[in-house]
Design a protein around this motif. Sequence first.
Motif, mmCIF file in Angstrom:
data_model
loop_
_atom_site.group_PDB
_atom_site.id
_atom_site.type_symbol
_atom_site.label_atom_id
_atom_site.label_comp_id
_atom_site.label_asym_id
_atom_site.label_seq_id
_atom_site.Cartn_x
_atom_site.Cartn_y
_atom_site.Cartn_z
ATOM 1 N N GLY A 314 47.099 -29.441 2.524
ATOM 2 C CA GLY A 314 47.704 -28.816 1.356
ATOM 3 C C GLY A 314 49.176 -28.494 1.471
ATOM 4 O O GLY A 314 49.752 -27.872 0.576
ATOM 5 N N VAL A 315 49.825 -28.942 2.551
ATOM 6 C CA VAL A 315 51.231 -28.610 2.783
ATOM 7 C C VAL A 315 52.108 -29.810 2.454
ATOM 8 O O VAL A 315 51.798 -30.943 2.822
ATOM 9 C CB VAL A 315 51.446 -28.176 4.257
ATOM 10 N N ASN A 316 53.228 -29.559 1.759
ATOM 11 C CA ASN A 316 54.180 -30.628 1.469
ATOM 12 C C ASN A 316 55.311 -30.595 2.497
ATOM 13 O O ASN A 316 55.166 -30.024 3.582
ATOM 14 C CB ASN A 316 54.675 -30.535 0.025
ATOM 15 N N HIS A 317 56.449 -31.174 2.171
ATOM 16 C CA HIS A 317 57.546 -31.287 3.138
ATOM 17 C C HIS A 317 58.250 -29.954 3.391
ATOM 18 O O HIS A 317 58.981 -29.828 4.368
ATOM 19 C CB HIS A 317 58.547 -32.327 2.641
ATOM 20 N N PHE A 318 58.022 -28.977 2.542
ATOM 21 C CA PHE A 318 58.726 -27.696 2.674
ATOM 22 C C PHE A 318 57.746 -26.557 2.966
ATOM 23 O O PHE A 318 57.791 -25.501 2.350
ATOM 24 C CB PHE A 318 59.560 -27.416 1.419
ATOM 25 N N GLY A 319 56.907 -26.791 3.947
ATOM 26 C CA GLY A 319 55.949 -25.764 4.342
ATOM 27 C C GLY A 319 56.603 -24.492 4.836
ATOM 28 O O GLY A 319 56.015 -23.413 4.754
ATOM 29 N N MET A 320 57.830 -24.602 5.343
ATOM 30 C CA MET A 320 58.508 -23.389 5.831
ATOM 31 C C MET A 320 58.772 -22.400 4.705
ATOM 32 O O MET A 320 58.909 -21.205 4.948
ATOM 33 C CB MET A 320 59.824 -23.748 6.551
ATOM 34 N N TYR A 321 58.797 -22.896 3.472
ATOM 35 C CA TYR A 321 59.039 -22.041 2.307
ATOM 36 C C TYR A 321 57.739 -21.667 1.603
ATOM 37 O O TYR A 321 57.532 -20.504 1.256
ATOM 38 C CB TYR A 321 59.973 -22.746 1.323
ATOM 39 N N ASP A 322 56.848 -22.638 1.437
ATOM 40 C CA ASP A 322 55.613 -22.394 0.683
ATOM 41 C C ASP A 322 54.459 -21.871 1.540
ATOM 42 O O ASP A 322 53.606 -21.143 1.045
ATOM 43 C CB ASP A 322 55.162 -23.685 -0.018
ATOM 44 N N GLU A 323 54.432 -22.260 2.828
ATOM 45 C CA GLU A 323 53.317 -21.875 3.708
ATOM 46 C C GLU A 323 53.843 -21.456 5.084
ATOM 47 O O GLU A 323 53.430 -22.026 6.118
ATOM 48 C CB GLU A 323 52.329 -23.035 3.857
ATOM 49 N N PRO A 324 54.725 -20.460 5.159
ATOM 50 C CA PRO A 324 55.358 -20.137 6.441
ATOM 51 C C PRO A 324 54.381 -19.700 7.531
ATOM 52 O O PRO A 324 54.556 -20.047 8.701
ATOM 53 C CB PRO A 324 56.343 -19.023 6.092
ATOM 54 N N GLN A 325 53.338 -18.935 7.162
ATOM 55 C CA GLN A 325 52.394 -18.460 8.176
ATOM 56 C C GLN A 325 51.583 -19.613 8.766
ATOM 57 O O GLN A 325 51.369 -19.678 9.990
ATOM 58 C CB GLN A 325 51.445 -17.425 7.561
ATOM 59 N N LEU A 326 51.134 -20.525 7.929
ATOM 60 C CA LEU A 326 50.367 -21.676 8.400
ATOM 61 C C LEU A 326 51.224 -22.544 9.314
ATOM 62 O O LEU A 326 50.763 -23.005 10.373
ATOM 63 C CB LEU A 326 49.860 -22.497 7.209
ATOM 64 N N VAL A 327 52.461 -22.765 8.920
ATOM 65 C CA VAL A 327 53.351 -23.586 9.742
ATOM 66 C C VAL A 327 53.598 -22.926 11.097
ATOM 67 O O VAL A 327 53.521 -23.576 12.148
ATOM 68 C CB VAL A 327 54.683 -23.844 9.010
ATOM 69 N N LEU A 328 53.892 -21.632 11.093
ATOM 70 C CA LEU A 328 54.134 -20.920 12.353
ATOM 71 C C LEU A 328 52.938 -21.019 13.311
ATOM 72 O O LEU A 328 53.080 -21.314 14.500
ATOM 73 C CB LEU A 328 54.445 -19.448 12.086
ATOM 74 N N SER A 329 51.749 -20.779 12.776
ATOM 75 C CA SER A 329 50.565 -20.805 13.630
ATOM 76 C C SER A 329 50.280 -22.220 14.134
ATOM 77 O O SER A 329 49.861 -22.397 15.288
ATOM 78 C CB SER A 329 49.351 -20.243 12.890
ATOM 79 N N THR A 330 50.530 -23.228 13.293
ATOM 80 C CA THR A 330 50.306 -24.604 13.724
ATOM 81 C C THR A 330 51.283 -25.007 14.818
ATOM 82 O O THR A 330 50.914 -25.608 15.827
ATOM 83 C CB THR A 330 50.444 -25.572 12.528
ATOM 84 N N ILE A 331 52.543 -24.643 14.638
ATOM 85 C CA ILE A 331 53.553 -24.955 15.634
ATOM 86 C C ILE A 331 53.258 -24.258 16.953
ATOM 87 O O ILE A 331 53.325 -24.862 18.028
ATOM 88 C CB ILE A 331 54.950 -24.573 15.109
ATOM 89 N N GLN A 332 52.891 -22.992 16.880
ATOM 90 C CA GLN A 332 52.629 -22.253 18.111
ATOM 91 C C GLN A 332 51.412 -22.801 18.847
ATOM 92 O O GLN A 332 51.354 -22.784 20.079
ATOM 93 C CB GLN A 332 52.448 -20.759 17.825
ATOM 94 N N SER A 333 50.462 -23.357 18.116
ATOM 95 C CA SER A 333 49.273 -23.919 18.762
ATOM 96 C C SER A 333 49.591 -25.159 19.570
ATOM 97 O O SER A 333 48.756 -25.617 20.363
ATOM 98 C CB SER A 333 48.222 -24.256 17.697
ATOM 99 N N CYS A 334 50.785 -25.704 19.393
ATOM 100 C CA CYS A 334 51.169 -26.925 20.110
ATOM 101 C C CYS A 334 51.669 -26.645 21.526
ATOM 102 O O CYS A 334 51.784 -27.564 22.336
ATOM 103 C CB CYS A 334 52.272 -27.668 19.345
ATOM 104 N N ALA A 335 52.011 -25.406 21.830
ATOM 105 C CA ALA A 335 52.590 -25.101 23.147
ATOM 106 C C ALA A 335 51.545 -25.235 24.239
ATOM 107 O O ALA A 335 50.389 -24.863 24.047
ATOM 108 C CB ALA A 335 53.178 -23.691 23.149
#
Length: 335
Positions: A314-335
């Motif tokens: 459900g995320v488009n190219h600007f998830g940092m604006y529309d879905e910031p929490q989902l993006v943060l958690s997804t990015i952090q899960s990559c570490a």
Amino acid sequence: MQKIKVTDDIEFAYQDSGAPLNKADYPTIVFIHGHTYHSGAFAKMLASAAAGGYRLILPNRRLYPGSTPYTADEIKAMDASNAPEDIATAFSKQGEYLLLFIDKIIQQLGLESVSVGGWSLGTSFMNSLVGAIEAVDAETKARVTEHVKGLIWWDPPATGHGFDDPPTGGWIPLYDESIAPEQRAQAFVSWVTQYYPHPDLEKKDCYKLIYKLDDPIKRPTFTDVPFEEILKMVDFSAGPTADNHVADFYFQPAHRILREKAFFNSKIREAWHSSTFSVVYGEQTTYNIIWGVWKLQEESEKTGLPIAFKAMPGVNHFGMYDEPQLVLSTIQSCA
């Protein structure tokens, strides 16, 4: 906006969410922005990072507000008159400067666990940064590879990694000659901020991708956002100065060299011994990003060099604006 010098002549401006309160041990995410949209576009993520237990650091690349511009010689070294190998060498130097920024931040802020990533055109700079690990001095290399735990490419456009268009030919409004030249920039903004409900992504069929929408299925990002707010997120001068070079088709052979070095060179992989390699993407982003992800998956399978792929439904190219929490958690899960 804070600043840090990486050489006598080059400094980077950056935004920092700060250390989370009452938390001595926390993960830090450093993210490199894309074309036109600079660190200001990540304001919602910046505001929520500390509360989520993260520290988020957002440098402005050179050309963008507060950071040292390119020199005339640097711009010339990346223009179309040069051989792909020479362009790749010149562009690699920009990755080296970003790597020095990472090292300076680690030292100055006493960071322990860091993830480094890029978004959109920033993923091309990630290729340069990752490949530059063999170009820096031994002390810098040792510090960076000790503390950087994850390397992340978020929404990598196919052209920014040297991949050819899909057999369908693709479609990007910037290059559509049926659109008047003065209207192409606005057409591109309308195109890139939409949501694309690509069907059956698991089949990896480029003929099923949605290339453009006449009627949006959902309000595009930044709809009804006042122009004065948009101006806090963008710099329209960076593209004509040099970023348009990096995004242009003539740059693709250089991108191919840098992609293969960053992802699939065994010596580079060994140098980043403690770091995971991950690609994250929005499932409703533009087709050229989905195509880029599929091609990277294909190469990872062929070479046997692992890359983790994480989709954001459900995320488009600007998830940092529309879905910031989902993006943060997804990015952090990559570490």
